[in-house]
Design a protein around this motif. Structure first.
Motif, PDB file in Angstrom:
ATOM      1  N   LEU A 100       0.931  -1.124  -0.061  1.00  0.00           N
ATOM      2  CA  LEU A 100       0.208  -0.359  -0.284  1.00  0.00           C
ATOM      3  C   LEU A 100       0.967   1.021  -0.022  1.00  0.00           C
ATOM      4  CD1 LEU A 100      -2.687  -1.301   2.460  1.00  0.00           C
ATOM      5  CD2 LEU A 100      -3.294  -1.067   0.245  1.00  0.00           C
ATOM      6  N   GLY A 101       1.602   1.427   0.831  1.00  0.00           N
ATOM      7  CA  GLY A 101       2.831   1.792   1.258  1.00  0.00           C
ATOM      8  C   GLY A 101       3.154   2.465  -0.627  1.00  0.00           C
ATOM      9  N   ILE A 102       4.300   1.772  -1.329  1.00  0.00           N
ATOM     10  CA  ILE A 102       4.440   1.509  -2.558  1.00  0.00           C
ATOM     11  C   ILE A 102       3.338   1.721  -3.548  1.00  0.00           C
ATOM     12  CG2 ILE A 102       5.372   0.249  -4.305  1.00  0.00           C
ATOM     13  CD1 ILE A 102       6.455  -1.087  -2.267  1.00  0.00           C
ATOM     14  N   GLY A 103       2.684   1.381  -3.145  1.00  0.00           N
ATOM     15  CA  GLY A 103       1.488   2.616  -4.561  1.00  0.00           C
ATOM     16  C   GLY A 103       1.037   3.998  -4.278  1.00  0.00           C
ATOM     17  N   ALA A 104       1.095   4.062  -2.672  1.00  0.00           N
ATOM     18  CA  ALA A 104       0.396   5.754  -2.528  1.00  0.00           C
ATOM     19  C   ALA A 104       1.813   6.569  -3.297  1.00  0.00           C
ATOM     20  CB  ALA A 104       0.848   5.534  -1.454  1.00  0.00           C
ATOM     21  N   ALA A 105       2.974   6.126  -2.963  1.00  0.00           N
ATOM     22  CA  ALA A 105       3.615   7.109  -3.061  1.00  0.00           C
ATOM     23  C   ALA A 105       4.024   7.256  -4.303  1.00  0.00           C
ATOM     24  CB  ALA A 105       5.757   5.986  -2.145  1.00  0.00           C
ATOM     25  N   LEU A 106       3.936   6.469  -5.272  1.00  0.00           N
ATOM     26  CA  LEU A 106       4.600   6.150  -6.688  1.00  0.00           C
ATOM     27  C   LEU A 106       3.261   7.432  -7.609  1.00  0.00           C
ATOM     28  CD1 LEU A 106       4.349   2.604  -7.998  1.00  0.00           C
ATOM     29  CD2 LEU A 106       6.320   4.029  -8.446  1.00  0.00           C
ATOM     30  N   LEU A 107       2.079   7.117  -7.365  1.00  0.00           N
ATOM     31  CA  LEU A 107       1.131   7.750  -7.116  1.00  0.00           C
ATOM     32  C   LEU A 107       1.022   9.471  -6.826  1.00  0.00           C
ATOM     33  CD1 LEU A 107      -2.442   6.060  -6.632  1.00  0.00           C
ATOM     34  CD2 LEU A 107      -1.352   6.511  -9.528  1.00  0.00           C
ATOM     35  N   ALA A 108       1.937   9.523  -5.717  1.00  0.00           N
ATOM     36  CA  ALA A 108       1.847  10.740  -5.050  1.00  0.00           C
ATOM     37  C   ALA A 108       3.577  11.346  -6.246  1.00  0.00           C
ATOM     38  CB  ALA A 108       2.765  11.077  -4.326  1.00  0.00           C
ATOM     39  N   VAL A 109       4.491  10.710  -6.996  1.00  0.00           N
ATOM     40  CA  VAL A 109       5.522  11.218  -7.977  1.00  0.00           C
ATOM     41  C   VAL A 109       4.658  11.442  -8.884  1.00  0.00           C
ATOM     42  CG1 VAL A 109       6.959  10.856  -8.982  1.00  0.00           C
ATOM     43  CG2 VAL A 109       6.790  10.266  -6.273  1.00  0.00           C
ATOM     44  N   THR A 110       3.609  10.937  -9.662  1.00  0.00           N
ATOM     45  CA  THR A 110       2.734  10.617 -10.635  1.00  0.00           C
ATOM     46  C   THR A 110       2.215  12.037 -11.117  1.00  0.00           C
ATOM     47  OG1 THR A 110       1.612   9.376 -10.682  1.00  0.00           O
ATOM     48  CG2 THR A 110       3.354   8.972 -11.736  1.00  0.00           C
ATOM     49  N   TRP A 111       1.213  11.943  -9.407  1.00  0.00           N
ATOM     50  CA  TRP A 111       0.351  13.907  -9.405  1.00  0.00           C
ATOM     51  C   TRP A 111       1.087  15.179 -10.029  1.00  0.00           C
ATOM     52  CZ3 TRP A 111       0.612  18.010  -6.569  1.00  0.00           C
ATOM     53  CH2 TRP A 111      -0.715  19.425  -6.597  1.00  0.00           C
ATOM     54  N   LEU A 112       2.645  14.737  -9.325  1.00  0.00           N
ATOM     55  CA  LEU A 112       3.504  16.131  -9.286  1.00  0.00           C
ATOM     56  C   LEU A 112       4.321  16.235 -10.803  1.00  0.00           C
ATOM     57  CD1 LEU A 112       5.689  15.673  -6.378  1.00  0.00           C
ATOM     58  CD2 LEU A 112       4.417  17.585  -6.601  1.00  0.00           C
ATOM     59  N   LEU A 113       4.122  14.981 -11.551  1.00  0.00           N
ATOM     60  CA  LEU A 113       4.221  15.114 -12.774  1.00  0.00           C
ATOM     61  C   LEU A 113       3.173  15.497 -13.550  1.00  0.00           C
ATOM     62  CD1 LEU A 113       6.643  11.910 -13.485  1.00  0.00           C
ATOM     63  CD2 LEU A 113       7.487  14.304 -13.463  1.00  0.00           C
ATOM     64  N   CYS A 114       2.280  15.417 -13.361  1.00  0.00           N
ATOM     65  CA  CYS A 114       1.059  16.343 -13.984  1.00  0.00           C
ATOM     66  C   CYS A 114       0.116  17.457 -14.143  1.00  0.00           C
ATOM     67  CB  CYS A 114      -0.139  15.340 -13.708  1.00  0.00           C
ATOM     68  SG  CYS A 114      -0.495  13.520 -14.589  1.00  0.00           S
ATOM     69  N   PHE A 115       0.920  17.458 -12.048  1.00  0.00           N
ATOM     70  CA  PHE A 115       1.233  18.963 -11.638  1.00  0.00           C
ATOM     71  C   PHE A 115       1.656  20.176 -12.420  1.00  0.00           C
ATOM     72  CE2 PHE A 115       1.569  23.022  -8.728  1.00  0.00           C
ATOM     73  CZ  PHE A 115      -0.149  23.080  -8.413  1.00  0.00           C
ATOM     74  N   THR A 116       2.487  19.340 -13.167  1.00  0.00           N
ATOM     75  CA  THR A 116       4.077  20.286 -13.064  1.00  0.00           C
ATOM     76  C   THR A 116       3.909  20.452 -15.363  1.00  0.00           C
ATOM     77  OG1 THR A 116       5.418  19.207 -13.196  1.00  0.00           O
ATOM     78  CG2 THR A 116       5.533  20.319 -11.714  1.00  0.00           C
ATOM     79  N   ASP A 117       2.762  19.790 -15.898  1.00  0.00           N
ATOM     80  CA  ASP A 117       2.198  20.123 -17.116  1.00  0.00           C
ATOM     81  C   ASP A 117       1.257  20.649 -17.398  1.00  0.00           C
ATOM     82  OD1 ASP A 117       2.260  18.545 -19.805  1.00  0.00           O
ATOM     83  OD2 ASP A 117       1.187  17.012 -19.612  1.00  0.00           O
ATOM     84  N   ARG A 118       1.672  21.414 -18.536  1.00  0.00           N
ATOM     85  CA  ARG A 118       0.777  22.500 -18.222  1.00  0.00           C
ATOM     86  C   ARG A 118      -0.083  22.757 -19.182  1.00  0.00           C
ATOM     87  NH1 ARG A 118       0.365  25.056 -13.214  1.00  0.00           N
ATOM     88  NH2 ARG A 118       1.548  25.094 -12.557  1.00  0.00           N
ATOM     89  N   ARG A 119       0.031  21.497 -20.555  1.00  0.00           N
ATOM     90  CA  ARG A 119      -0.992  21.452 -21.750  1.00  0.00           C
ATOM     91  C   ARG A 119      -2.020  20.764 -21.444  1.00  0.00           C
ATOM     92  NH1 ARG A 119       2.398  18.416 -26.108  1.00  0.00           N
ATOM     93  NH2 ARG A 119       0.882  18.043 -26.547  1.00  0.00           N
ATOM     94  N   GLY A 120      -3.231  20.884 -21.724  1.00  0.00           N
ATOM     95  CA  GLY A 120      -4.393  20.260 -21.481  1.00  0.00           C
ATOM     96  C   GLY A 120      -5.551  21.697 -20.457  1.00  0.00           C
ATOM     97  N   ARG A 121      -4.888  22.113 -19.823  1.00  0.00           N
ATOM     98  CA  ARG A 121      -5.645  23.574 -19.411  1.00  0.00           C
ATOM     99  C   ARG A 121      -7.215  23.157 -19.780  1.00  0.00           C
ATOM    100  NH1 ARG A 121      -1.970  27.891 -16.325  1.00  0.00           N
ATOM    101  NH2 ARG A 121      -1.568  26.757 -14.246  1.00  0.00           N
ATOM    102  N   GLY A 122      -7.264  23.251 -21.276  1.00  0.00           N
ATOM    103  CA  GLY A 122      -9.042  24.333 -21.695  1.00  0.00           C
ATOM    104  C   GLY A 122      -9.362  22.606 -22.162  1.00  0.00           C
ATOM    105  N   GLY A 123     -11.022  23.000 -22.610  1.00  0.00           N
ATOM    106  CA  GLY A 123     -11.453  22.030 -23.004  1.00  0.00           C
ATOM    107  C   GLY A 123     -10.650  21.558 -24.357  1.00  0.00           C
ATOM    108  N   SER A 124     -10.897  19.990 -25.495  1.00  0.00           N
ATOM    109  CA  SER A 124     -10.362  19.945 -26.337  1.00  0.00           C
ATOM    110  C   SER A 124     -11.212  20.725 -27.849  1.00  0.00           C
ATOM    111  CB  SER A 124     -10.463  18.563 -26.712  1.00  0.00           C
ATOM    112  OG  SER A 124      -9.900  17.773 -25.765  1.00  0.00           O
TER     113      SER A 124
END
Length: 467
Positions: free
Chosen positions: A443-467
């Motif tokens: 459970l700890g490993i899964g939570a840590a991986l998702l926390a890291v990828t959330w940061l990646l998505c947060f720093t990716d500024r593309r896709g803010r608007g609708g398609s």
């Protein structure tokens, strides 16, 4: 009511048939909805196989005399070729045409399901599962490429991808319960026979689906061979351990290094490394991998937990997953609508923290926790993952040109399946000893991986608007 609507509702059937668009040979041109139906059903078929088998693992182990490592191979023999070969099957789909590749994959998957059902022992089952994985590797990118080609408009494509993902989600929801029913009424072999009528329906639908045009797409066989060797060796190292495991790990390192070198020098790499210069591609692939570890690996762990730790039967274990899986299809549709209106970034940023919260809630689960309580605590994890997957898939498809849809689908889903396979190998090893302590580490490993990828998505500024 418009003139066209009036005509459609009042003219005789024969006249309306003459007014439909037609192919050059005179046959009525199929609608995109027919293509979507065929693609959705195939994705559901290969997803159903995974969720059904998880519930059947204790029964397979008892009948064939398989221990924990044998059960891990029963799952990973399917997942490994599924993951590794998808790197090439995306290009293969582009080369021969998505419709032809899809038909071939569906046919082989159906036949290999019969071989699984008739397997006399564990080695035969593992071999047949590997063939299933090869076929699934063809089906998945081809099905997504069919959807991509049928819906060129980004907004409609986002909704269609969400519907495609919902087909897999419905299979996830159906799988544990259907598996429990089949095992209780018959035995574990019935879970493979159930694939046969589904495969027949897919092939029947493909007769009416439009034929995809192929394009030149050279296959990188040395790179593909290195990828298969590296993933297989790494999984063997994790599952088997010991001296043989250490040797396998060394072979995996060499194979992975060779893969990177081959890809960097190849004129037609199986995975163009330049693809990862796009931050959206990186975020989508990484997030897909993390979600697969969190979801599929935990389904594997809790399938064993319900039956081996809490002593539930196959049907009761399948029903325990129903609250978790039952809402996934609806959530996928909601996620697709959110992605179509606001862009894929928003639902991805909401879904991943929700999944992390769900994993943290599961830390309080123990052998004495009532199964209904465990079933409810699994729901936030499922909802968070379901909210994330359709948008990340749409983001990946939007980040590449249409003619590379098969390749992009192959890369994304290869990463997801690789992560699921390695996650099952690692998590199965962790729970093989002290189950409770191992489950908390998982459970700890899964939570840590998702926390890291959330940061990646947060720093990716593309896709803010609708398609």
């Amino acid at each position: 009511m418009t003139t066209n609507q009036t005509l459609s509702s009042t003219q005789p059937t024969a006249l309306r048939a003459r007014l439909r668009p037609r192919r050059p040979n005179g046959a009525a041109a199929p609608s995109p909805a027919l293509t979507l139906a065929a693609a959705l059903l195939g994705f559901a078929l290969i997803t159903l196989d995974t969720s059904v088998v998880n519930v059947a693992l204790p029964a397979i182990g008892a009948d064939l005399g398989a221990g924990m490592s044998g059960l891990q191979w029963a799952v990973d023999a399917y997942t490994l070729p599924f993951a590794a070969l998808m790197l090439s099957t995306g290009a293969f789909s582009d080369r021969v045409g998505a419709s032809r590749a899809y038909a071939l994959g569906a046919a082989v998957f159906t036949l290999s399901s019969v071989a699984c059902a008739l397997a006399p022992g564990l080695p035969a089952l593992i071999c047949a599962r590997a063939v299933q994985g090869v076929a699934a590797a063809v089906v998945l990118p081809a099905s997504l490429a069919l959807v991509r080609q049928a819906y060129p408009d980004p907004a409609r494509r986002s909704r269609s991808v969400a519907a495609w993902a919902a087909g897999g989600s419905a299979a996830v929801a159906l799988g544990p319960v259907a598996g429990g029913l089949l095992i209780s009424a018959l035995d574990w072999r019935a879970i493979f026979f159930v694939n046969v009528p589904v495969g027949a329906v897919i092939l029947a639908l493909l007769v009416r689906a439009p034929r995809s045009q192929g394009r030149p797409a050279p296959l990188d066989l040395p790179g593909q061979a290195a990828a298969v060797l590296g993933l297989t060796a790494l999984t063997f190292a994790v599952i088997e351990g010991g001296a043989a495991g250490r040797a396998a790990f060394a072979a995996a390192v060499v194979a992975c290094a060779a893969f990177l070198r081959i890809e960097a020098r190849s004129a037609h790499p199986v995975v163009p490394l330049g693809l990862f210069r796009d931050r959206t591609v990186v975020a989508s692939v990484a997030t897909g991998a993390a979600v697969s570890v969190a979801f599929y690996s935990m389904v594997f762990v809790f399938s064993l937990f319900f039956q081996q730790v809490q002593g539930l039967g196959a049907l009761a274990a399948g029903l325990a997953f129903l609250p978790m899986t039952g809402l996934i299809a609806v959530t996928n549709v909601v996620a697709g609508k959110l992605a179509g209106r606001y862009g894929p970034r928003l639902p991805m940023l909401v879904g991943q923290p929700l999944a992390v919260a769900g994993l943290c809630l599961l830390l309080c689960v123990g052998a004495g926790t009532p199964p209904p309580v465990v079933a409810v605590l699994l729901v936030p994890l499922a909802l968070g993952c379901a909210l994330t997957v359709p948008p990340l898939t749409a983001a990946m498809m939007d980040a590449v040109p249409a003619e590379r849809a098969g390749l992009a689908a192959g890369v994304l889903n290869a990463a997801r399946q690789t992560a699921a396979g390695l996650g099952i190998a690692v998590f199965g090893t962790l729970v093989a000893g002290d189950f409770a302590a191992g489950m908390r580490r998982c459970l700890g490993i899964g939570a840590a991986l998702l926390a890291v990828t959330w940061l990646l998505c947060f720093t990716d500024r593309r896709g803010r608007g609708g398609s």
